[in-house]
Design a protein around this motif. Structure first.
Motif, PDB file in Angstrom:
ATOM      1  N   ALA A   1      -6.487  -6.067  -2.661  1.00 18.01           N
ATOM      2  CA  ALA A   1      -5.231  -6.874  -2.879  1.00 18.01           C
ATOM      3  C   ALA A   1      -5.076  -7.741  -1.329  1.00 18.01           C
ATOM      4  CB  ALA A   1      -4.684  -5.758  -2.051  1.00 18.01           C
TER       5      ALA A   1
ATOM      6  N   MET B   1       2.530   1.866  -3.426  1.00 17.76           N
ATOM      7  CA  MET B   1       1.713   2.473  -4.287  1.00 17.76           C
ATOM      8  C   MET B   1       1.141   3.901  -3.545  1.00 17.76           C
ATOM      9  SD  MET B   1      -1.209  -0.952  -5.332  1.00 17.76           S
ATOM     10  CE  MET B   1      -1.792  -0.888  -3.024  1.00 17.76           C
TER      11      MET B   1
ATOM     12  N   ILE C   1       5.072  -5.294  -9.800  1.00 16.06           N
ATOM     13  CA  ILE C   1       5.267  -4.987  -8.154  1.00 16.06           C
ATOM     14  C   ILE C   1       5.500  -6.674  -7.620  1.00 16.06           C
ATOM     15  CG2 ILE C   1       3.223  -4.901  -6.168  1.00 16.06           C
ATOM     16  CD1 ILE C   1       1.595  -4.698  -8.639  1.00 16.06           C
TER      17      ILE C   1
ATOM     18  N   HIS D   1      -4.439  -0.129 -10.803  1.00 16.86           N
ATOM     19  CA  HIS D   1      -3.280  -1.553 -11.026  1.00 16.86           C
ATOM     20  C   HIS D   1      -3.536  -1.439 -12.388  1.00 16.86           C
ATOM     21  CE1 HIS D   1      -7.485  -3.085 -11.484  1.00 16.86           C
ATOM     22  NE2 HIS D   1      -6.481  -4.016 -11.476  1.00 16.86           N
ATOM     23  N   LYS D   2      -3.751  -1.180 -13.282  1.00 21.14           N
ATOM     24  CA  LYS D   2      -3.452  -1.265 -14.987  1.00 21.14           C
ATOM     25  C   LYS D   2      -2.916  -0.758 -15.090  1.00 21.14           C
ATOM     26  CE  LYS D   2      -8.640  -3.261 -14.949  1.00 21.14           C
ATOM     27  NZ  LYS D   2      -9.286  -3.008 -16.440  1.00 21.14           N
TER      28      LYS D   2
ATOM     29  N   LEU E   1      -3.470  -7.937  -6.596  1.00 22.88           N
ATOM     30  CA  LEU E   1      -4.429  -6.499  -7.083  1.00 22.88           C
ATOM     31  C   LEU E   1      -6.029  -6.540  -8.026  1.00 22.88           C
ATOM     32  CD1 LEU E   1      -1.690  -4.032  -7.124  1.00 22.88           C
ATOM     33  CD2 LEU E   1      -2.996  -4.429  -5.399  1.00 22.88           C
ATOM     34  N   ASN E   2      -6.646  -5.770  -7.213  1.00 19.51           N
ATOM     35  CA  ASN E   2      -8.084  -5.475  -7.911  1.00 19.51           C
ATOM     36  C   ASN E   2      -8.226  -4.323  -7.629  1.00 19.51           C
ATOM     37  OD1 ASN E   2      -9.890  -5.982  -9.717  1.00 19.51           O
ATOM     38  ND2 ASN E   2     -10.860  -7.017  -8.761  1.00 19.51           N
ATOM     39  N   LEU E   3      -8.134  -3.655  -7.900  1.00 17.99           N
ATOM     40  CA  LEU E   3      -8.702  -2.325  -7.057  1.00 17.99           C
ATOM     41  C   LEU E   3     -10.016  -1.941  -8.165  1.00 17.99           C
ATOM     42  CD1 LEU E   3      -5.231  -0.263  -7.491  1.00 17.99           C
ATOM     43  CD2 LEU E   3      -6.485  -1.412  -5.174  1.00 17.99           C
TER      44      LEU E   3
ATOM     45  N   PHE F   1      -0.090  -0.268 -13.544  1.00 17.73           N
ATOM     46  CA  PHE F   1       1.214  -0.663 -12.475  1.00 17.73           C
ATOM     47  C   PHE F   1       2.011  -1.385 -13.565  1.00 17.73           C
ATOM     48  CE2 PHE F   1      -0.993  -0.325  -8.613  1.00 17.73           C
ATOM     49  CZ  PHE F   1      -0.678   0.474  -8.598  1.00 17.73           C
TER      50      PHE F   1
ATOM     51  N   VAL G   1      -6.831   2.955  -0.892  1.00 16.00           N
ATOM     52  CA  VAL G   1      -7.055   1.376  -1.634  1.00 16.00           C
ATOM     53  C   VAL G   1      -7.888   0.571  -0.439  1.00 16.00           C
ATOM     54  CG1 VAL G   1      -5.671  -0.705  -1.812  1.00 16.00           C
ATOM     55  CG2 VAL G   1      -4.914   1.648  -3.055  1.00 16.00           C
TER      56      VAL G   1
ATOM     57  N   VAL H   1       6.859  -0.752  -6.581  1.00 13.91           N
ATOM     58  CA  VAL H   1       5.633  -0.853  -7.109  1.00 13.91           C
ATOM     59  C   VAL H   1       6.313   0.132  -8.381  1.00 13.91           C
ATOM     60  CG1 VAL H   1       3.361  -0.106  -7.834  1.00 13.91           C
ATOM     61  CG2 VAL H   1       4.462  -1.049  -5.253  1.00 13.91           C
TER      62      VAL H   1
ATOM     63  N   TYR I   1       0.628  -1.263   0.349  1.00 15.31           N
ATOM     64  CA  TYR I   1      -0.009   0.063   0.368  1.00 15.31           C
ATOM     65  C   TYR I   1       0.795   1.468   0.128  1.00 15.31           C
ATOM     66  CZ  TYR I   1      -4.168  -2.201   1.461  1.00 15.31           C
ATOM     67  OH  TYR I   1      -5.014  -3.267   1.001  1.00 15.31           O
TER      68      TYR I   1
END
Length: 89
Positions: free
Chosen positions: A35, A22, A62, A56-57, A49-51, A59, A30, A81, A19
């Motif tokens: 996460a 990020m 990580i 997150h797409k 991750l599925n924010l 990034f 977040v 990250v 976290y």
């Protein structure tokens, strides 16, 4: 190995580390369930991750690592990250 209680603490430590890595990149809240971090025996961790924001797409990479310190008394975790380059987005 580590006990179940220690694994819970380690997961929390790793999640906080991710976290904090990020946040400067996305400057967005977040949620805890956005996460999932799974510590691996080799000192790395798998990060999922599925924010809700979809940020997150953006990034690239990580990374999360951990180890015990002071004769196993504490966990030390670190994360990094990176953002994708503009031509990768």
């Amino acid at each position: 190995g580590i006990s179940r209680d220690e694994e819970v603490l380690l997961r929390f430590s790793l999640k906080e580390s991710v976290y904090k890595a990020m946040h400067p990149l996305i400057n967005h809240y977040v949620g805890f369930q956005e996460a999932e971090i799974t510590p691996n025996a080799d000192g790395t961790a798998s990060v999922w991750l599925n924010l809700r924001s979809g940020l997150h797409k953006n990034f690239g990479e990580i990374k999360a690592h951990w180890r015990t310190v002071l004769d196993g008394e504490y966990f030390l975790s670190s994360s990094s990250v990176t953002l994708k380059r503009n031509d990768e987005r």
